[in-house]
Design an enzyme around this catalytic site. Structure first.
Site, PDB file in Angstrom:
ATOM      1  N   HIS A   1      -5.654   1.209  -2.359  1.00 37.07           N
ATOM      2  CA  HIS A   1      -4.360   1.355  -3.019  1.00 37.07           C
ATOM      3  C   HIS A   1      -3.697  -0.017  -3.130  1.00 37.07           C
ATOM      4  CE1 HIS A   1      -3.447   1.770   1.318  1.00 37.07           C
ATOM      5  NE2 HIS A   1      -2.378   1.055   1.003  1.00 37.07           N
TER       6      HIS A   1
ATOM      7  N   HIS B   1       0.047  -2.634  -3.399  1.00 35.14           N
ATOM      8  CA  HIS B   1       1.447  -2.892  -3.042  1.00 35.14           C
ATOM      9  C   HIS B   1       1.954  -4.075  -3.848  1.00 35.14           C
ATOM     10  CE1 HIS B   1       1.529  -0.265   0.556  1.00 35.14           C
ATOM     11  NE2 HIS B   1       0.273  -0.630   0.707  1.00 35.14           N
TER      12      HIS B   1
ATOM     13  N   HIS C   1      -5.320  -2.863  -0.668  1.00 26.21           N
ATOM     14  CA  HIS C   1      -5.769  -2.451   0.657  1.00 26.21           C
ATOM     15  C   HIS C   1      -6.957  -1.513   0.527  1.00 26.21           C
ATOM     16  CE1 HIS C   1      -1.540  -3.240   2.585  1.00 26.21           C
ATOM     17  NE2 HIS C   1      -2.231  -4.335   2.363  1.00 26.21           N
TER      18      HIS C   1
END
Length: 259
Positions: free
Chosen positions: A123, A125, A142
């Site tokens: 995912h 960020h 990540h």
């Protein structure tokens, strides 16, 4: 009730306490997307308030080995490489309201110091959650791995503005609505295309960067960044302008650089 029966009841109760306690002790930590309590990155549910939203989130406030961190003053560690063995996987994208996540099929692993972890999802960020010498990147990827004992190892890849990434473009083209999952069964991806050529990395002991902020997570942040285009950055930030937890105190932890 006779004294014998009372003792038997006490023994049974004690056994149940031991069994339940053992289960809680060795159960795997909860990862992003598995928490039902509402939390966020702004307003009254912002990261500074996570610890007060639920007793299950107590580590977000009280934990001493929390992530992310500003990576600096690293010491040279053993030249231990991460052995990546990523296989193709059907493209399964999830828009969970906090980030865009790709769930990965079984069979892809990393091996560090003889410990094998399976890739379960990756995912994004923005901006990057980790900083290198006080400098953040546009995005951070990540790659989340778990071993047979339920322990987590995360590989972090910093993403800077530059050339577009073809795999990320495929992910962006298949993002579902919030709360939905999109399975593209006739198309596969390979997470190896998210990794830079250089495999040097920083390692430290940390936590999940989302509630419940579980600790005992092994972090491996690659030194060499990857690039994404300005358009790819905008695609993500239009959905999630900020989904990064602030930098956490190092609290005396050692950060190692592995070349």
């Amino acid at each position: 009730m006779s004294k014998t029966k009372k003792n038997h009841s006490k023994n049974v109760a004690l056994l149940l306490v031991i069994v339940i306690g053992t289960f809680l002790l060795f159960s795997s930590p909860v990862i992003a997307g598995e928490v039902n309590i509402h939390w966020g990155y702004g307003g009254v549910e912002n990261p500074t308030q996570w610890g007060s939203l639920s007793k299950d989130f107590a580590l977000c406030e009280l934990g001493k080995v929390q992530s992310p961190i500003n990576i600096k003053d690293a010491v040279i560690g053993s030249p231990t490489s991460i052995k990546f063995d990523y296989k193709p996987s059907p493209l399964v994208t999830l828009n969970n309201g906090h980030t865009i996540q790709v769930n990965y099929a079984k069979g892809s692993t990393i091996n560090i110091n003889g410990e094998k972890y399976s890739l379960i999802q990756f995912h994004f960020h923005t901006p990057s959650e980790h900083e290198i010498n006080n400098k953040a990147s546009a995005l951070e990827l990540h790659l989340v791995h778990r071993n047979t004992a339920g322990k987590l190892a995360v590989v972090g890849v910093l993403l800077n503005k530059g050339k577009a990434n073809d795999l990320i473009e495929e992910v962006w083209n298949n993002i579902p609505e919030v709360g939905k999952t999109n399975t593209v069964s006739d198309h596969t991806i390979n997470a190896v295309n998210l990794l830079p050529k250089g495999r040097a990395y920083y390692s430290y002991a940390g936590s999940l960067t989302t509630p419940p902020c579980s600790e005992d997570v092994k972090w491996h942040v690659l030194v060499e960044p990857m690039t994404v285009s300005e358009e790819q950055i905008e695609t993500f930030t239009n959905m999630y302008p900020v989904d990064a937890r602030p930098i956490q105190p190092i609290n005396g932890r050692t950060i190692e650089l592995h070349r």
